[in-house]
Design an enzyme around this catalytic site. Structure first.
Site, PDB file in Angstrom:
ATOM      1  CB  ILE A   1      -0.920   0.043   1.241  1.00 41.47           C
ATOM      2  CG1 ILE A   1      -1.807  -1.213   1.310  1.00 41.47           C
ATOM      3  CG2 ILE A   1      -1.763   1.321   1.252  1.00 41.47           C
ATOM      4  CD1 ILE A   1      -2.809  -1.345   0.180  1.00 41.47           C
ATOM      5  CG  HIS A   2       2.700   3.107  -3.193  1.00 44.38           C
ATOM      6  ND1 HIS A   2       2.213   2.048  -3.893  1.00 44.38           N
ATOM      7  CD2 HIS A   2       2.980   4.076  -4.107  1.00 44.38           C
ATOM      8  CE1 HIS A   2       2.202   2.332  -5.182  1.00 44.38           C
ATOM      9  NE2 HIS A   2       2.649   3.558  -5.340  1.00 44.38           N
ATOM     10  NE  ARG A   3      -1.095   3.876  -7.360  1.00 44.88           N
ATOM     11  CZ  ARG A   3      -0.724   4.285  -8.559  1.00 44.88           C
ATOM     12  NH1 ARG A   3      -0.668   5.579  -8.812  1.00 44.88           N
ATOM     13  NH2 ARG A   3      -0.412   3.428  -9.495  1.00 44.88           N
TER      14      ARG A   3
END
Length: 363
Positions: free
Chosen positions: A202-204
């Protein structure tokens, strides 16, 4: 011919690896510029080492910052490089601020831009990446599209000149790189067994910067882990910071949820290939999952790789905990309801085609 290639984030290091190699094999001088958008060792240096990329000719050291600040600093520093080097073409990759800054700077100086991974669209302009993609495509001379859908997206926007469907360079690199990966060693390192774990990334910004979305995803991962499947979660620096800011203590969690520092490219390939499910908001990871036949649940409302959702391989779950859990369990407990399509992302020769068309552009 002299080419300046601009990279700054880990997906771009992957995309540039074989293209850079092929350029040099053809005797083309390449100047590699690293903006410094990713500056953590596991997000940058280790990728250069594993992929055999030469040390950057210029390291701009921009680092993090708000979008305007980061892009503005890149414009200033890239312009200095281009004025000094005077290249024939500038190559940019993907959809980051480094992509847009490189393309804008080159276009202002009347230097042709080659965009690798052109034509991707999520049709959500709240995403910074979507703005970067659209603007870059509209000022590029060479548009190297990975899929038929990407070509069609460009045609819808009136872009037909200079468009080449070449396949996906990440597929090229993945095929070459997996030969060098000791998959068993990677799994042993993290205490995992083939097809008995879930991989999460997860990074957005839409997930890390929106408190409700971040908490929903965190709760979903813990719930899914509680059913007995081990989840390995290489945690992006942005995500780690965001979790701390919303008051989540990442040291107290389900024992089946294994948080690690960001992993190298080779390790990521091994994890993607051996996972039974991937939960990710990364466009690149969604696609790499397909390379290895590992389906993905996407905690977003749209994706650049809509083809993979349309054939039933990946599932768009949105940002609600219950939907992420539901989609994950459907894949984990259900029968396969899709067919892998041969040559969906080309035949592993996209890098060769890109270099060929740069040398021999079609009229």
């Amino acid at each position: 011919m002299e080419i300046v290639s601009i990279v700054g984030a880990r997906p771009q290091f992957i995309k540039a690896a074989l293209v850079s190699k092929k350029l040099r094999e053809k005797g083309i001088k390449e100047i590699l510029v690293h903006t410094g958008q990713h500056y953590d060792f596991n997000m940058s240096d280790v990728f250069f080492r594993e992929l055999g990329l030469l040390e950057p000719d210029y390291y701009l050291g921009i680092g993090s910052g708000n979008h305007g600040e980061q892009t503005g600093k890149m414009l200033i520093e890239i312009e200095k490089v281009l004025l000094k080097e005077k290249p024939d073409i500038v190559i940019v990759y993907g959809d980051t601020n480094s992509t847009l800054a490189g393309a804008l700077t080159a276009a202002k100086l009347h230097i042709p831009v080659a965009h690798v991974e052109a034509g991707l669209r999520s049709y959500n302009k709240d995403m910074p990446e979507e703005i970067n993609r659209v603007l870059t495509d509209h000022i590029s001379t060479f548009l190297f599209a990975p899929t038929k859908t990407a070509v069609e997206n460009l045609h819808k926007e009136g872009i037909s000149k200079g468009v080449y469907q070449v396949g996906d360079v990440m597929f090229d690199v993945a095929l070459e790189s997996i030969k060098m990966v000791d998959e068993e060693k990677v799994l042993v390192k993290y205490g995992l067994k083939p097809k008995e774990f879930i991989l999460a990334t997860i990074h957005r910004a839409e997930n890390t910067d929106v408190r409700e979305n971040l908490i929903n995803i965190w709760n979903a991962l813990n719930e899914i882990a509680s059913y007995g499947d081990k989840i390995i979660f290489p945690i992006h620096p942005r995500t780690k910071k965001a979790l701390n800011e919303v008051g989540i203590d990442i040291n107290f969690r389900n024992e089946n949820l294994l948080l690690t520092e960001p992993v190298s490219y080779f390790e990521m390939l091994a994890l993607e290939k051996n996972a039974k499910l991937i939960i990710t908001d990364s466009g690149g990871v969604q696609k790499e999952g397909y390379f290895w036949g590992t389906p993905c649940v996407i905690p977003r409302n749209e994706t650049e790789w809509i083809e993979l959702v349309e054939i039933g391989f990946n599932k768009l779950a949105g940002n609600k905990s219950e939907e992420i859990i539901k989609c994950s369990l459907e894949i984990l407990n259900g029968e396969k309801q899709y067919n892998l399509i041969e040559h969906f992302y080309g035949k592993g020769d996209a890098s060769d085609k890109i270099v060929f068309y740069i040398i021999h552009p079609q009229k």
